[in-house]
Design an enzyme around this catalytic site. Sequence first.
Site, short mmCIF file in Angstrom:
data_model
loop_
_atom_site.label_atom_id
_atom_site.label_comp_id
_atom_site.label_asym_id
_atom_site.label_seq_id
_atom_site.Cartn_x
_atom_site.Cartn_y
_atom_site.Cartn_z
N THR A 167 -25.69 46.56 8.09
CA THR A 167 -26.07 47.83 8.75
C THR A 167 -27.30 48.45 8.08
OG1 THR A 167 -23.74 48.18 9.19
CG2 THR A 167 -25.17 50.10 9.40
N VAL A 168 -27.26 48.58 6.76
CA VAL A 168 -28.33 49.31 6.07
C VAL A 168 -29.60 48.47 5.94
CG1 VAL A 168 -28.94 50.48 3.92
CG2 VAL A 168 -26.65 50.75 4.86
N LYS A 222 -25.88 36.54 2.40
CA LYS A 222 -24.84 35.69 1.81
C LYS A 222 -24.71 34.42 2.64
CE LYS A 222 -20.33 36.53 -0.19
NZ LYS A 222 -19.29 37.52 -0.32
N LYS A 268 -23.73 52.66 -3.61
CA LYS A 268 -23.15 53.74 -4.44
C LYS A 268 -22.14 53.22 -5.45
CE LYS A 268 -20.78 54.06 -0.21
NZ LYS A 268 -20.80 54.61 1.11
N GLY A 296 -25.91 59.62 2.52
CA GLY A 296 -26.75 58.92 3.51
C GLY A 296 -28.07 59.60 3.78
N GLY A 347 -16.66 52.79 14.34
CA GLY A 347 -17.57 52.22 13.34
C GLY A 347 -17.86 53.16 12.19
N ASP A 407 -14.59 56.82 -2.85
CA ASP A 407 -15.98 56.82 -2.40
C ASP A 407 -16.65 58.17 -2.75
OD1 ASP A 407 -18.20 55.64 -0.58
OD2 ASP A 407 -17.80 57.61 0.31
N LYS A 417 -19.85 59.04 -5.51
CA LYS A 417 -21.05 59.83 -5.17
C LYS A 417 -21.16 61.05 -6.09
CE LYS A 417 -20.84 58.34 -0.37
NZ LYS A 417 -20.20 58.64 0.93
N GLY A 425 -24.72 55.51 8.38
CA GLY A 425 -25.28 54.95 9.60
C GLY A 425 -26.58 54.22 9.33
#
Length: 328
Positions: free
Chosen positions: A13-14, A45, A104, A133, A186, A200, A204, A302
């Site tokens: 995604t990123v 990968k 992160k 983000g 998603g 998570d 951060k 996103g």
Amino acid sequence: MPSIKAAILGFGTVGEGVYRILQEKREEIKKSTGFTVEVVSILVKDKTKKRMSIQDVQITDDFRDILNNPEIDVVFEAIVGDEPAYTYLSEAIEKSCHIITANKKMFAKHGPALMKHAEFRSVQVGFEATTAGGVPIIRTVTNLLAGDRVKRIQGILNGTSNFILTKMREEGSSFSQALADAQQKGFAEADPSDDVTGMDAFRKLMILSSLAFGQQPDWEGVPVVGIDHLQTIDLIDASKENLRYRHVADIWLDERGKLQGTVGPVLIGENHPLFSIDGVDNAIIVDTEYLGSLTLVGPGAGMYPTGSAMIADLMHIIRRHEAVLIPN
Ligand SMILES: NC(=O)c1ccc[n+]([C@@H]2O[C@H](COP(=O)([O-])OP(=O)(O)OC[C@H]3O[C@@H](n4cnc5c(N)ncnc54)[C@H](OP(=O)(O)O)[C@@H]3O)[C@@H](O)[C@H]2O)c1
């Protein structure tokens, strides 16, 4: 026209977001910086995976192809987990590449070591995308620190948890229904445990702590609670009292100057700046000595919000280091 050669580690995604923005904004970047930015290598990968079509870029599963390319100036990192990301970025710094990361999990643990190493090698580290983000919290705190002192940072740092809490309160969904909806849309990872257990948000918070206070508290001493034990009835009952549960990560200097942190659900009233933050948005309140209180709100994840945070880091690096980016 001088050009900057870039590699992207990870093309999910990123990583794909970074690549797309660099293609879409090629002319604007050229106009505003005087440099063209060219992606020359992408590390994945599984090379056999079907991906968007990419022209004239080496796709490799061997990091040495990138490390041994002396042309590369900047390495974007968007792979998952501590390793091999930390090793790859350390090696890239050793080769005098600037690095820009969204990772992160890796950066909460290894960010201070990478920053030190980068300073020693006179290269820059971009990590805006690791925290909230697309919300420019890293740049904002960095700028504030030039003439002010941060006293406290609290925020909704996990959009998935906030989405789930919003859905439970507004629609009466159970925790598992709301989580399934977040996954289907998603927003949540296939394995959402770091999101719903608070880990998570904790990571951060540790990144923000290093930045704002120059240190992290002892990880074991920070209580971390997720949203996974909350019942729909708790949220609805609170709502009747005009209160809301928010999952808040909080770090502050106590009156003795000691760093304190907590992560967990908190009941807040309508006058609190986080009261109205619904859905997948992130929001962060920064309290400083001179400015007072500042709240930033925006998308916490996103492809495009995260990718654009990494491109903003690149712009910053180009402007600061124009002299050392050797035109090819
Ligand atoms: N998604 C977001 O909105 C968001 C927001 C902020 C930060 N982040 C962070 O950004 C990073 C990337 O997230 P993502 O959502 O883009 O993940 P993703 O979609 O799962 O993509 C991960 C990419 O990394 C590659 N990869 C994984 N392990 C690798 C290894 N050992 N060597 C080489 N390549 C490897 C994968 O290769 P294959 O394609 O071959 O499998 C894939 O292309 C994560 O650290 C995440 O926490 C994500």
